[in-house]
Design a protein around this motif. Structure first.
Motif, PDB file in Angstrom:
ATOM      1  N   SER A 222       0.807  -1.222   0.000  1.00 16.24           N
ATOM      2  CA  SER A 222       0.000   0.000   0.000  1.00 16.24           C
ATOM      3  C   SER A 222       0.835   1.265   0.000  1.00 16.24           C
ATOM      4  CB  SER A 222      -0.912   0.031   1.238  1.00 16.24           C
ATOM      5  OG  SER A 222      -1.723  -1.097   1.310  1.00 16.24           O
ATOM      6  N   THR A 223       1.989   1.225   0.634  1.00 20.52           N
ATOM      7  CA  THR A 223       2.790   2.431   0.839  1.00 20.52           C
ATOM      8  C   THR A 223       3.418   2.898  -0.476  1.00 20.52           C
ATOM      9  OG1 THR A 223       3.297   1.595   3.051  1.00 20.52           O
ATOM     10  CG2 THR A 223       4.594   3.461   2.263  1.00 20.52           C
ATOM     11  N   LEU A 224       3.257   4.185  -0.778  1.00 29.44           N
ATOM     12  CA  LEU A 224       3.679   4.698  -2.087  1.00 29.44           C
ATOM     13  C   LEU A 224       5.176   4.601  -2.329  1.00 29.44           C
ATOM     14  CD1 LEU A 224       1.387   7.852  -2.452  1.00 29.44           C
ATOM     15  CD2 LEU A 224       0.967   5.492  -3.186  1.00 29.44           C
ATOM     16  N   ASP A 225       5.976   4.868  -1.307  1.00 22.28           N
ATOM     17  CA  ASP A 225       7.422   4.796  -1.533  1.00 22.28           C
ATOM     18  C   ASP A 225       7.878   3.351  -1.730  1.00 22.28           C
ATOM     19  OD1 ASP A 225       6.628   5.002   1.303  1.00 22.28           O
ATOM     20  OD2 ASP A 225       8.707   4.521   1.723  1.00 22.28           O
ATOM     21  N   ASP A 226       7.192   2.389  -1.085  1.00 22.05           N
ATOM     22  CA  ASP A 226       7.508   0.978  -1.311  1.00 22.05           C
ATOM     23  C   ASP A 226       7.215   0.593  -2.752  1.00 22.05           C
ATOM     24  OD1 ASP A 226       8.211   0.725   1.318  1.00 22.05           O
ATOM     25  OD2 ASP A 226       6.506  -0.519   1.911  1.00 22.05           O
ATOM     26  N   ILE A 227       6.070   1.042  -3.252  1.00 23.55           N
ATOM     27  CA  ILE A 227       5.655   0.688  -4.614  1.00 23.55           C
ATOM     28  C   ILE A 227       6.561   1.341  -5.653  1.00 23.55           C
ATOM     29  CG2 ILE A 227       3.767   0.897  -6.281  1.00 23.55           C
ATOM     30  CD1 ILE A 227       1.869   0.807  -3.779  1.00 23.55           C
ATOM     31  N   ALA A 228       6.897   2.609  -5.435  1.00 25.57           N
ATOM     32  CA  ALA A 228       7.804   3.302  -6.360  1.00 25.57           C
ATOM     33  C   ALA A 228       9.160   2.613  -6.411  1.00 25.57           C
ATOM     34  CB  ALA A 228       7.956   4.763  -5.937  1.00 25.57           C
ATOM     35  N   TRP A 229       9.617   2.168  -5.250  1.00 22.21           N
ATOM     36  CA  TRP A 229      10.922   1.486  -5.167  1.00 22.21           C
ATOM     37  C   TRP A 229      10.865   0.115  -5.826  1.00 22.21           C
ATOM     38  CZ3 TRP A 229      12.261  -3.117  -2.639  1.00 22.21           C
ATOM     39  CH2 TRP A 229      13.632  -3.371  -2.528  1.00 22.21           C
ATOM     40  N   LEU A 230       9.831  -0.650  -5.532  1.00 25.00           N
ATOM     41  CA  LEU A 230       9.732  -2.015  -6.048  1.00 25.00           C
ATOM     42  C   LEU A 230       9.600  -2.050  -7.559  1.00 25.00           C
ATOM     43  CD1 LEU A 230       9.333  -5.089  -5.673  1.00 25.00           C
ATOM     44  CD2 LEU A 230       6.888  -4.621  -5.418  1.00 25.00           C
ATOM     45  N   PHE A 231       8.679  -1.246  -8.101  1.00 35.03           N
ATOM     46  CA  PHE A 231       8.421  -1.274  -9.541  1.00 35.03           C
ATOM     47  C   PHE A 231       9.312  -0.310 -10.323  1.00 35.03           C
ATOM     48  CE2 PHE A 231       4.392  -2.880  -7.779  1.00 35.03           C
ATOM     49  CZ  PHE A 231       4.203  -4.013  -8.564  1.00 35.03           C
ATOM     50  N   ASN A 232      10.167   0.421  -9.612  1.00 38.31           N
ATOM     51  CA  ASN A 232      11.054   1.404 -10.261  1.00 38.31           C
ATOM     52  C   ASN A 232      10.256   2.380 -11.130  1.00 38.31           C
ATOM     53  OD1 ASN A 232      13.520   0.569  -9.148  1.00 38.31           O
ATOM     54  ND2 ASN A 232      13.746  -1.044 -10.678  1.00 38.31           N
ATOM     55  N   ILE A 233       9.235   2.987 -10.523  1.00 44.71           N
ATOM     56  CA  ILE A 233       8.412   3.957 -11.242  1.00 44.71           C
ATOM     57  C   ILE A 233       8.457   5.306 -10.523  1.00 44.71           C
ATOM     58  CG2 ILE A 233       6.852   2.327 -12.356  1.00 44.71           C
ATOM     59  CD1 ILE A 233       4.875   2.746 -10.056  1.00 44.71           C
ATOM     60  N   ARG A 234       8.264   6.366 -11.305  1.00 48.69           N
ATOM     61  CA  ARG A 234       8.303   7.720 -10.761  1.00 48.69           C
ATOM     62  C   ARG A 234       7.263   8.589 -11.480  1.00 48.69           C
ATOM     63  NH1 ARG A 234      11.129   5.048  -8.015  1.00 48.69           N
ATOM     64  NH2 ARG A 234      13.246   5.479  -7.215  1.00 48.69           N
ATOM     65  N   SER A 235       6.717   9.575 -10.722  1.00 51.12           N
ATOM     66  CA  SER A 235       5.837  10.577 -11.310  1.00 51.12           C
ATOM     67  C   SER A 235       5.784  11.786 -10.374  1.00 51.12           C
ATOM     68  CB  SER A 235       4.438  10.012 -11.565  1.00 51.12           C
ATOM     69  OG  SER A 235       3.697  10.885 -12.411  1.00 51.12           O
ATOM     70  N   THR A 236       4.770  12.616 -10.530  1.00 53.53           N
ATOM     71  CA  THR A 236       4.693  13.863  -9.743  1.00 53.53           C
ATOM     72  C   THR A 236       3.340  13.960  -9.020  1.00 53.53           C
ATOM     73  OG1 THR A 236       3.865  15.024 -11.708  1.00 53.53           O
ATOM     74  CG2 THR A 236       6.241  15.087 -11.304  1.00 53.53           C
ATOM     75  N   ASP A 237       2.848  12.841  -8.522  1.00 52.41           N
ATOM     76  CA  ASP A 237       1.504  12.802  -7.937  1.00 52.41           C
ATOM     77  C   ASP A 237       1.390  13.568  -6.625  1.00 52.41           C
ATOM     78  OD1 ASP A 237       1.197  11.181 -10.064  1.00 52.41           O
ATOM     79  OD2 ASP A 237       0.515   9.419  -8.968  1.00 52.41           O
ATOM     80  N   VAL A 238       2.474  13.611  -5.872  1.00 51.09           N
ATOM     81  CA  VAL A 238       2.497  14.300  -4.574  1.00 51.09           C
ATOM     82  C   VAL A 238       3.596  15.350  -4.609  1.00 51.09           C
ATOM     83  CG1 VAL A 238       2.718  14.034  -2.069  1.00 51.09           C
ATOM     84  CG2 VAL A 238       1.709  12.188  -3.442  1.00 51.09           C
ATOM     85  N   ASP A 239       3.272  16.571  -4.205  1.00 49.93           N
ATOM     86  CA  ASP A 239       4.243  17.667  -4.250  1.00 49.93           C
ATOM     87  C   ASP A 239       5.553  17.287  -3.567  1.00 49.93           C
ATOM     88  OD1 ASP A 239       2.446  19.240  -5.562  1.00 49.93           O
ATOM     89  OD2 ASP A 239       1.796  20.367  -3.789  1.00 49.93           O
ATOM     90  N   TYR A 240       6.647  17.649  -4.218  1.00 50.53           N
ATOM     91  CA  TYR A 240       8.001  17.503  -3.670  1.00 50.53           C
ATOM     92  C   TYR A 240       8.444  16.044  -3.523  1.00 50.53           C
ATOM     93  CZ  TYR A 240       6.306  22.113  -2.349  1.00 50.53           C
ATOM     94  OH  TYR A 240       5.723  23.346  -2.382  1.00 50.53           O
ATOM     95  N   THR A 241       7.721  15.126  -4.146  1.00 49.19           N
ATOM     96  CA  THR A 241       8.125  13.719  -4.125  1.00 49.19           C
ATOM     97  C   THR A 241       7.972  13.146  -5.532  1.00 49.19           C
ATOM     98  OG1 THR A 241       5.967  12.664  -3.782  1.00 49.19           O
ATOM     99  CG2 THR A 241       7.058  13.570  -1.821  1.00 49.19           C
ATOM    100  N   PRO A 242       8.648  12.025  -5.824  1.00 45.30           N
ATOM    101  CA  PRO A 242       8.506  11.390  -7.145  1.00 45.30           C
ATOM    102  C   PRO A 242       7.537  10.212  -7.121  1.00 45.30           C
ATOM    103  CG  PRO A 242      10.420  10.499  -6.056  1.00 45.30           C
ATOM    104  CD  PRO A 242       9.760  11.429  -5.051  1.00 45.30           C
ATOM    105  N   LEU A 243       6.578  10.216  -6.202  1.00 45.28           N
ATOM    106  CA  LEU A 243       5.729   9.054  -5.970  1.00 45.28           C
ATOM    107  C   LEU A 243       4.576   8.930  -6.966  1.00 45.28           C
ATOM    108  CD1 LEU A 243       5.592   9.246  -2.071  1.00 45.28           C
ATOM    109  CD2 LEU A 243       7.171   7.950  -3.521  1.00 45.28           C
ATOM    110  N   VAL A 244       4.052   7.702  -7.054  1.00 46.36           N
ATOM    111  CA  VAL A 244       2.935   7.385  -7.952  1.00 46.36           C
ATOM    112  C   VAL A 244       1.781   6.835  -7.109  1.00 46.36           C
ATOM    113  CG1 VAL A 244       2.185   6.010  -9.932  1.00 46.36           C
ATOM    114  CG2 VAL A 244       4.577   6.780  -9.770  1.00 46.36           C
ATOM    115  N   ILE A 245       0.593   7.411  -7.236  1.00 47.04           N
ATOM    116  CA  ILE A 245      -0.572   6.926  -6.508  1.00 47.04           C
ATOM    117  C   ILE A 245      -0.945   5.556  -7.065  1.00 47.04           C
ATOM    118  CG2 ILE A 245      -2.979   7.341  -5.894  1.00 47.04           C
ATOM    119  CD1 ILE A 245      -1.083   9.357  -4.669  1.00 47.04           C
ATOM    120  N   SER A 246      -0.779   4.509  -6.251  1.00 44.26           N
ATOM    121  CA  SER A 246      -0.969   3.149  -6.758  1.00 44.26           C
ATOM    122  C   SER A 246      -0.988   2.136  -5.615  1.00 44.26           C
ATOM    123  CB  SER A 246       0.173   2.789  -7.720  1.00 44.26           C
ATOM    124  OG  SER A 246       1.442   2.997  -7.093  1.00 44.26           O
ATOM    125  N   PHE A 247      -1.429   0.941  -5.935  1.00 45.55           N
ATOM    126  CA  PHE A 247      -1.318  -0.222  -5.057  1.00 45.55           C
ATOM    127  C   PHE A 247      -0.552  -1.296  -5.824  1.00 45.55           C
ATOM    128  CE2 PHE A 247      -5.227   1.736  -3.409  1.00 45.55           C
ATOM    129  CZ  PHE A 247      -4.988   1.707  -2.032  1.00 45.55           C
TER     130      PHE A 247
END
Length: 335
Positions: A222-247
């Protein structure tokens, strides 16, 4: 000399005009907050609720959230990263820690919102306070998506002895916040291996090993930074972070990334297909979870698993601290 005097007077008038405009904006903002709270109370009364809890978080237990989830800010005017708003029939209480005491006093001045000072940051001090002030057999409204399984256990531990009901109202806010921002739709990019230091295939294989160790079928993230790290994905969904809204759901054969497919280029979708990762629209997670988890064993972290997803899982749940959170601490030579 006369020109200078006239100019000075004109500038003074401009300053007064700006000051008046600023005051009008502040007053209008305060009035808006009070009107929104009154509208919320009207909806609460219609649904038979005695209190409503609005946390700062999103369905991923993030401290910093996208505009769509800034519900507490919408109803209070307070835009700090941490705080919980509790609205009852007679009280509007905003709980936050010492970082934001002055900010709340400034942003919530002359509104119905009252500051309640937390002694410990992020502690659920509003829960015992609320349950103490509510009578037996009353109703508290929340959005299950914004509360973790762990947080719900705390809430129920105080509510149950007084026979207080917890009512899920996921779309209540939409009736009041009519111009609510949409969920993010910017393109999702692959984080290059030269920067990530480890491929998605390698990380998925390691999680699969964890699944097999627990004799489980899936690992739910569920955690966005875990998902971004695991799938090696980046975007601009949350200000000042490279996270992607996802499960994310990792399976022994097939894995799933819940994020709208129109956010991915065709070549990116092809890359994930080679990894046996299926991309499914974000809002379908609650529909897919029961299908995948029925008669299965699924590993997840109760600190980040939101209660709506918890209710959607129909198999056996194995609660463990996030494997990704632990693994991120181990840096590769490149990192």
């Amino acid at each position: 000399m006369k020109i200078a005097i006239v100019l000075k007077s004109y500038l003074k008038i401009l300053d007064l005009s700006k000051e008046k405009t600023t005051v009008q904006k502040i007053n209008r903002s305060m009035n808006q907050i009070n009107e929104r709270i009154q509208s919320l109370r009207t909806e609460m009364n219609t649904l038979g609720m005695d209190a409503y809890i609005i946390p700062s978080s999103d369905p991923h237990q993030s401290e910093y959230v996208g505009d769509y989830w800034k519900i507490r800010e919408f109803f209070s005017g307070f835009n700090g990263s941490a705080g919980t708003l509790v609205v009852t029939k007679t009280e509007v209480a905003l709980w936050t820690d010492s970082r934001y005491f002055l900010q709340v006093e400034q942003q919530c001045k002359n509104t119905l919102v009252n500051l309640f000072k937390q002694s410990i940051p992020h502690a659920p001090e509003h829960v015992p306070w609320l349950c103490k002030h509510l009578a037996e057999n009353t109703v508290i409204g929340i959005d299950y998506r914004q509360f973790s399984k762990l947080q719900m256990e705390t809430l129920l531990s105080f509510a149950t002895p007084k026979k207080i009901t917890i009512q899920n109202t996921p779309f209540l806010v939409d009736k009041i916040w009519t111009d609510r921002p949409s969920l993010p739709y910017e393109q999702v990019q692959i984080h290059p291996l030269e920067y990530s230091g480890e491929s998605t295939a390698s990380k998925i294989q390691k999680i699969t090993t964890e699944i097999e160790k627990e004799n489980a079928d899936y690992y739910f993230l569920s955690t966005l930074d875990d998902i971004a790290w695991l799938f090696n994905i980046r975007s601009t969904d949350v200000d000042y972070t490279p996270l992607v809204i996802s499960f994310g759901i990792i399976g022994k054969k097939t894995s799933y990334l819940f994020c709208d497919s129109n956010r991915f280029e065709a070549k990116t979708i092809a890359i994930f297909k080679e990894l046996s990762v299926e991309i499914i629209n974000y809002d379908l997670v609650a529909k897919k979870l029961p299908e995948l988890s029925k008669n299965k064993r699924i590993i997840t972290d109760k600190a980040s698993l939101n209660f709506a997803c918890y209710k959607a899982i129909k198999g056996e749940i194995i609660f463990k601290q996030s494997w990704c959170s632990r693994s991120k601490l181990l840096k590769t030579r490149l990192k």
